[in-house]
Design an enzyme around this catalytic site. Structure first.
Site, PDB file in Angstrom:
ATOM      1  N   CYS A  73       0.869  -1.174   0.000  1.00  0.00           N
ATOM      2  CA  CYS A  73       0.000   0.000   0.000  1.00  0.00           C
ATOM      3  C   CYS A  73       0.905   1.223   0.000  1.00  0.00           C
ATOM      4  O   CYS A  73       1.700   1.399   0.927  1.00  0.00           O
ATOM      5  CB  CYS A  73      -0.899  -0.018   1.236  1.00  0.00           C
ATOM      6  SG  CYS A  73      -1.886   1.473   1.483  1.00  0.00           S
ATOM      7  N   ASN A  74       0.788   2.043  -1.029  1.00  0.00           N
ATOM      8  CA  ASN A  74       1.649   3.217  -1.129  1.00  0.00           C
ATOM      9  C   ASN A  74       1.398   4.205   0.001  1.00  0.00           C
ATOM     10  O   ASN A  74       2.332   4.792   0.544  1.00  0.00           O
ATOM     11  CB  ASN A  74       1.424   3.914  -2.475  1.00  0.00           C
ATOM     12  CG  ASN A  74       2.094   3.212  -3.628  1.00  0.00           C
ATOM     13  OD1 ASN A  74       3.161   3.598  -4.068  1.00  0.00           O
ATOM     14  ND2 ASN A  74       1.456   2.166  -4.136  1.00  0.00           N
ATOM     15  N   CYS A 183      -0.341   3.679  -6.424  1.00  0.00           N
ATOM     16  CA  CYS A 183      -1.303   3.038  -5.518  1.00  0.00           C
ATOM     17  C   CYS A 183      -1.502   1.641  -6.073  1.00  0.00           C
ATOM     18  O   CYS A 183      -1.709   1.478  -7.283  1.00  0.00           O
ATOM     19  CB  CYS A 183      -2.625   3.808  -5.487  1.00  0.00           C
ATOM     20  SG  CYS A 183      -3.953   2.965  -4.578  1.00  0.00           S
ATOM     21  N   THR A 184      -1.430   0.639  -5.216  1.00  0.00           N
ATOM     22  CA  THR A 184      -1.495  -0.736  -5.723  1.00  0.00           C
ATOM     23  C   THR A 184      -2.873  -1.101  -6.270  1.00  0.00           C
ATOM     24  O   THR A 184      -3.027  -2.144  -6.917  1.00  0.00           O
ATOM     25  CB  THR A 184      -1.075  -1.748  -4.634  1.00  0.00           C
ATOM     26  OG1 THR A 184      -1.810  -1.502  -3.432  1.00  0.00           O
ATOM     27  CG2 THR A 184       0.426  -1.629  -4.356  1.00  0.00           C
ATOM     28  N   HIS A 185      -3.881  -0.252  -6.042  1.00  0.00           N
ATOM     29  CA  HIS A 185      -5.180  -0.475  -6.677  1.00  0.00           C
ATOM     30  C   HIS A 185      -5.150  -0.155  -8.175  1.00  0.00           C
ATOM     31  O   HIS A 185      -5.909  -0.735  -8.957  1.00  0.00           O
ATOM     32  CB  HIS A 185      -6.256   0.407  -6.027  1.00  0.00           C
ATOM     33  CG  HIS A 185      -6.716  -0.045  -4.683  1.00  0.00           C
ATOM     34  ND1 HIS A 185      -5.953   0.079  -3.552  1.00  0.00           N
ATOM     35  CD2 HIS A 185      -7.882  -0.613  -4.275  1.00  0.00           C
ATOM     36  CE1 HIS A 185      -6.622  -0.392  -2.510  1.00  0.00           C
ATOM     37  NE2 HIS A 185      -7.792  -0.825  -2.925  1.00  0.00           N
TER      38      HIS A 185
END
Length: 264
Positions: A73-74, A183-185
């Site tokens: 998670c950034n 952002c890992t999303h």
């Protein structure tokens, strides 16, 4: 050799983009994942609350006897990675430095864009890390507060999502040659983002870049899982609906997963 699992944490389903890359590059490693979808997104929250929530996820993973923790998670990496790394006696990785390093290598014109949550952009951590490595590069940052909620809702390719992505990214179009998905999303929206930015812009998946560092640390500390350690038992946990998490997770990972709901 160490047959314990690697622990992953994220504010929700975004960290699965890192897990997918780990499954591809290091298929023999076992995974424990906790996603805090009930309190996602972390980006708009104050730093102290992000710190508190992230430590809760870390402590949950420690109960699973993990050999390494990946803060996938950034936002959490920007706020509390240094603190967690200093306090634990197992390796702790974040996703920001690998992404910054990869962007520098891929940039042809020296113009790097960063998109992320409001907290990640506000922290200015990507610009700082990039300029630590190369102070001559131009860095343009843009907060995308609507992206993570769209991913958490499972709306990965709707007309509404396409409109939101286009309107949000418009200020960066034509101004950068590389774009960090901070952002890992966001990799779950990659086809739409690429379409908006154009085919010549290199998209940098900070989470996927992180897996290379995981491999290096596994080798350095000699904690790779043994090839004859037996079958893998990946475990996935969420603070929200296990059914919703599994639906997104199975679509992204392209395999059936068992997800358990937990209260923190």
């Amino acid at each position: 050799m160490d047959n314990r699992p690697i622990g992953f944490l994220d504010s929700g389903v975004g960290g699965l983009t890192v897990v997918r890359e780990l499954m591809r590059q290091l298929p023999h490693e076992e995974i424990v994942y906790i996603g805090d979808s009930a309190r996602a997104p972390y980006g708009p929250r104050p730093a102290e609350q992000i710190r508190e929530y992230t430590w809760q996820l870390v402590n949950f993973l420690l109960t699973k006897d993990v050999k390494m923790i990946v803060i996938a998670c950034n936002t959490a990496t920007a706020v509390v990675w240094e603190e967690i790394k200093a306090q634990l006696d197992i390796p702790v990785l974040g996703v920001i430095l690998p992404g910054a390093s990869a962007a520098i290598k891929s940039s042809q014109g020296g113009k790097i864009g960063v998109i992320g949550t409001p907290m990640t952009v506000q922290s200015d951590i990507y610009r700082k890390k990039i300029h630590d490595l190369d102070p001559d590069l131009q860095v343009e940052s843009l907060a995308c507060p609507k992206f993570a909620p769209l991913v958490e809702s499972g709306a990965l390719s709707t007309s509404v999502t396409k409109k939101v992505v286009y309107e949000t990214l418009r200020p960066l179009v034509g101004k950068v040659d590389s774009l960090i998905l901070g952002c890992t999303h966001y990799p779950l929206l990659r086809p739409i983002i690429q379409n908006v930015m154009g085919p010549k812009v290199q998209l940098i998946d900070s989470g996927a870049e992180c897996v290379r560092d995981i491999s290096v640390l596994l080798n350095y500390f000699e904690i790779n899982r043994g090839r004859d350690a037996g079958p893998l038992h990946h475990r996935f946990y969420t603070t929200a609906s296990s059914q919703s998490f599994a639906q997104i997770g199975e679509e992204w990972l392209e395999k059936e997963i068992h997800v358990e709901h937990v209260e923190l």
